[in-house]
Design an enzyme around this catalytic site. Structure first.
Site, PDB file in Angstrom:
ATOM      1  N   ASP A  42       0.664  -1.189  -0.240  1.00 38.65           N
ATOM      2  CA  ASP A  42      -0.205   0.007  -0.517  1.00 38.65           C
ATOM      3  C   ASP A  42       0.398   1.479  -0.433  1.00 38.65           C
ATOM      4  O   ASP A  42       1.532   1.437   1.009  1.00 38.65           O
ATOM      5  CB  ASP A  42      -0.627   0.349   1.349  1.00 38.65           C
ATOM      6  N   TYR A  47       2.626  10.601  -0.042  1.00 36.21           N
ATOM      7  CA  TYR A  47       3.625   9.816   0.406  1.00 36.21           C
ATOM      8  C   TYR A  47       4.706   9.757   0.354  1.00 36.21           C
ATOM      9  O   TYR A  47       6.143   9.465   0.579  1.00 36.21           O
ATOM     10  CB  TYR A  47       3.238   8.054   0.881  1.00 36.21           C
ATOM     11  N   LYS A  72      -3.184   6.105  -4.155  1.00 37.73           N
ATOM     12  CA  LYS A  72      -3.848   6.935  -3.424  1.00 37.73           C
ATOM     13  C   LYS A  72      -4.188   8.204  -4.227  1.00 37.73           C
ATOM     14  O   LYS A  72      -3.506   8.899  -4.077  1.00 37.73           O
ATOM     15  CB  LYS A  72      -4.511   6.899  -1.989  1.00 37.73           C
ATOM     16  N   HIS A 105      -8.246   9.217  -1.700  1.00 39.98           N
ATOM     17  CA  HIS A 105      -7.359   9.079  -0.169  1.00 39.98           C
ATOM     18  C   HIS A 105      -7.510   9.817   1.026  1.00 39.98           C
ATOM     19  O   HIS A 105      -8.000   9.462   1.339  1.00 39.98           O
ATOM     20  CB  HIS A 105      -5.555   9.878   0.085  1.00 39.98           C
ATOM     21  N   LEU A 186      -2.173  -0.930  13.953  1.00 45.32           N
ATOM     22  CA  LEU A 186      -1.549  -1.332  15.747  1.00 45.32           C
ATOM     23  C   LEU A 186      -1.536   0.059  16.303  1.00 45.32           C
ATOM     24  O   LEU A 186      -1.201  -0.140  17.342  1.00 45.32           O
ATOM     25  CB  LEU A 186      -0.219  -1.649  15.416  1.00 45.32           C
ATOM     26  N   ILE A 224      -2.844  -3.290   7.208  1.00 46.88           N
ATOM     27  CA  ILE A 224      -1.746  -3.288   6.709  1.00 46.88           C
ATOM     28  C   ILE A 224      -0.819  -2.514   7.154  1.00 46.88           C
ATOM     29  O   ILE A 224      -0.962  -0.812   6.985  1.00 46.88           O
ATOM     30  CB  ILE A 224      -2.313  -1.978   5.196  1.00 46.88           C
ATOM     31  N   ARG A 232      10.236  -8.415  11.938  1.00 45.04           N
ATOM     32  CA  ARG A 232       9.163  -7.638  11.883  1.00 45.04           C
ATOM     33  C   ARG A 232       8.051  -7.899  10.866  1.00 45.04           C
ATOM     34  O   ARG A 232       6.733  -7.829  11.456  1.00 45.04           O
ATOM     35  CB  ARG A 232       8.704  -6.257  13.124  1.00 45.04           C
ATOM     36  N   ASN A 236       4.917  -9.642  11.045  1.00 42.57           N
ATOM     37  CA  ASN A 236       3.738  -9.532  11.248  1.00 42.57           C
ATOM     38  C   ASN A 236       2.593 -10.171  10.087  1.00 42.57           C
ATOM     39  O   ASN A 236       1.298 -10.256   9.968  1.00 42.57           O
ATOM     40  CB  ASN A 236       3.401  -7.410  10.561  1.00 42.57           C
TER      41      ASN A 236
END
Length: 272
Positions: A42, A47, A72, A105, A186, A224, A232, A236
């Site tokens: 994603d 970003y 997005k 977005h 999270l 995501i 990690r 995940n």
């Protein structure tokens, strides 16, 4: 990897989020994720890392057609011509021929939900994306969008974590057959320090992050999580082979509090 189907789109239930990843860190994270078995990445124009995400895809050696890639379009580029140019530019930066999914977005405050989804329809109909969807849409906006669209809305991507009760929005999203994709799943890692989650993790021999991601999946969400750490990232993805009982699900639900949004700004909609 378990998947969710929504109007013909097949989404792996765990993807790599890339918000706030940049440069070589972003490329390495994407490559590490794909090498670990991820098949869902994603990103977003906002970003500023689409080129790096594309580099990570190529570096991994995983075939393009095996990876579900989402990007997005930001609210300032939602006019019809602007949206088409934005999608074309995303493809150039990613160096791919087609997105698997392109999202609005954030809803526009200047243009109606109906107008923007019709423009997004054209992006799909031109072949720039296989599927279309939205992000940060409320129940009202999602209903208005479905009433105006010619193409299925396969995703509503929204903030969702143990501190934020989104049960009404999730139910409304799923009632349309639209997949609910959880960003900040999270709670930006804050939830991982909660004693109740640590206790559940200890009993299952899992990490706190794996417990929260399993909670997301059992709620019907696609998650995501973002990480730049290969170990990690791999952990995940390892959320199969166990199931949380109702009592543990309820204990995590009970962490929800008021005013717990992480992403809330002047351009946010009037939340449900």
């Amino acid at each position: 990897m378990q998947t969710v189907e929504a109007h013909g789109a097949i989404l792996p239930v765990i993807g790599l989020g890339t918000w706030k990843l940049s440069g070589e860190t972003a490329s390495m994270a994407v490559a590490s994720a794909l090498e670990a078995g991820y098949r869902h990445i994603d990103t977003a124009i906002g970003y500023g890392n689409e080129a790096e995400v594309g580099e990570g895809l190529r570096r991994s050696g995983v075939a393009r057609d095996e990876v579900f890639i989402t990007s997005k379009i930001p609210p300032e580029q939602l006019g019809a011509d602007d949206m088409m140019r934005a999608a074309e530019a995303s493809l150039r930066r990613l160096r791919i021929d087609q997105l698997d999914l392109v999202l609005i977005h954030w809803p526009s405050r200047a243009l109606s939900a109906a107008e923007t989804i019709r423009s997004l329809n054209r992006v799909k109909q031109r072949g720039l994306a296989r599927h279309i969807g939205v992000s940060n849409y409320t129940i009202r906006l999602l209903d208005e969008t479905w009433a105006a669209t010619e193409e299925p809305i396969v995703v509503n991507q929204c903030e969702h974590h143990p501190y934020l009760d989104q049960s009404k929005l999730r139910a409304a999203t799923l009632a349309h057959g639209t997949a609910f994709v959880a960003y900040c799943p999270l709670g930006q890692a804050d939830a991982l320090d909660e004693p109740v989650i640590k206790d559940i993790a200890g009993r299952f021999g899992r990490t706190p992050a794996q417990i929260v991601l399993r909670w997301q999946i059992q709620k019907g969400c696609v998650a995501i999580p973002k990480s730049a750490h290969p170990a990690r990232i791999k952990q995940n993805l390892d959320v199969e082979g166990f199931e949380l009982p109702e009592a543990d699900m309820a204990a995590i639900d009970a962490l929800a509090t008021e005013d717990s949004r992480i992403c809330n700004s002047a351009f946010s909609p009037d939340w449900d």
